[in-house]
Scaffold this active site. Structure first.
Site, PDB file in Angstrom:
ATOM      1  N   ARG A  34       0.809  -1.054   0.056  1.00 18.87           N
ATOM      2  CA  ARG A  34      -0.037   0.220   0.138  1.00 18.87           C
ATOM      3  C   ARG A  34       0.661   1.287   0.073  1.00 18.87           C
ATOM      4  NH1 ARG A  34      -5.555  -0.907   3.356  1.00 18.87           N
ATOM      5  NH2 ARG A  34      -6.356  -2.662   2.397  1.00 18.87           N
ATOM      6  N   ASP A 144     -12.786  11.239  13.272  1.00 20.92           N
ATOM      7  CA  ASP A 144     -11.861  10.414  12.956  1.00 20.92           C
ATOM      8  C   ASP A 144     -10.361  11.188  12.920  1.00 20.92           C
ATOM      9  OD1 ASP A 144     -12.269   8.331  10.461  1.00 20.92           O
ATOM     10  OD2 ASP A 144     -10.221   9.289  10.466  1.00 20.92           O
TER      11      ASP A 144
END
Length: 271
Positions: A34, A144
């Site tokens: 990733r 978040d």
């Protein structure tokens, strides 16, 4: 693709777990897969200088970008619909009775990502209270760790597939089509969600305890001790009679969990 030495891997996953609770100790190949393209595009020739910058903690934007890439979770409106059925049929009637005098509900979407969850909750609130909605304070706190993802959630643009489970009447009522063919959320729903950055490893010190906490598909990244400690903090931040919703792919250790189990992925604080 760049190689990641065992030493750099250890430094990186130890830093992430200590500061953010995310356990990537067995995810070396995921990290390489990733992050490699991003590092190459930025001119890195190995992971070592990148890890040096991350663990220094000096570049918060770099850290949040890394976390986004390593924990990206596909989401959409009305995900895990059984939760929202229970919300409408059981939780909201109970909370409406409890708060019949003050007309204030305290709801938290913890790990809200790009906003689909808190906006879905807000739509259910609006639909449930109907013509009385304006008489209630039902603002949803949505948090978040990533400021970037919160900026996206505040000014959202959703593709058609993300709205596939939305009833046609709600799609017309709660969404607006943009010039590029995507959708944004109607102002009445957008105003009902308050977005703030928050690290779930930090102490929970909001002004009010919560009637309902959604923390779904977040704890899949935590090991058992980290998860247990977070659930204890959630419990202390939940009013007696309040609820905790987790993801259907997650589970809590019954011996350690202070909440009462109600049904898969739904718990309640009794006292």
């Amino acid at each position: 693709m760049l190689t990641l030495s065992d030493a750099d891997f250890h430094r990186l996953y130890t830093y992430i777990k200590k500061n953010y609770g995310i356990d990537l100790g067995k995810k070396k190949q995921l990290i390489i897969g990733r992050l490699s393209n991003m590092l190459t595009a930025r001119g890195y020739t190995s992971f070592t200088p990148y890890v040096d910058e991350i663990v220094s903690g000096k570049n918060s934007e770099m850290v949040t970008l890394m976390l986004n890439k390593l924990t990206t979770n596909y989401t959409y409106f009305m995900r895990e619909e059984a939760h929202f059925k229970y919300l409408r049929e059981t939780v909201l009637p109970n909370l409406a009775k409890t708060h019949a005098r003050d007309h204030v509900l305290s709801i938290w979407s913890a790990g809200c990502s790009s906003g689909e969850e808190p906006y879905t909750i807000s739509m259910y609130l609006n639909d449930y209270f109907g013509s009385q909605a304006s008489a209630w304070d039902t603002r949803v706190l949505a948090t978040d760790i990533s400021q970037k993802i919160l900026d996206t959630a505040r000014n959202p643009s959703y593709q058609e597939e993300s709205l596939s489970r939305i009833p046609a009447s709600w799609k017309q009522k709660y969404f607006e089509k943009t010039n590029d063919g995507a959708y944004t959320v109607a102002p009445s729903i957008k105003r009902n969600v308050i977005f703030n950055t928050f690290n779930l490893m930090d102490p929970i010190r909001f002004k009010r305890p919560f009637d309902l906490i959604f923390c779904r598909n977040v704890m899949i990244y935590f090991d058992q001790p980290t998860k247990a400690a977070l659930v204890q903090r959630f419990y202390q931040a939940t009013v007696p009679g309040g609820y905790l919703f987790i993801g259907h792919s997650e589970s809590l250790n019954k011996a350690e969990c202070p909440y009462q189990y109600l049904m898969p992925a739904i718990y309640r604080r009794l006292r």
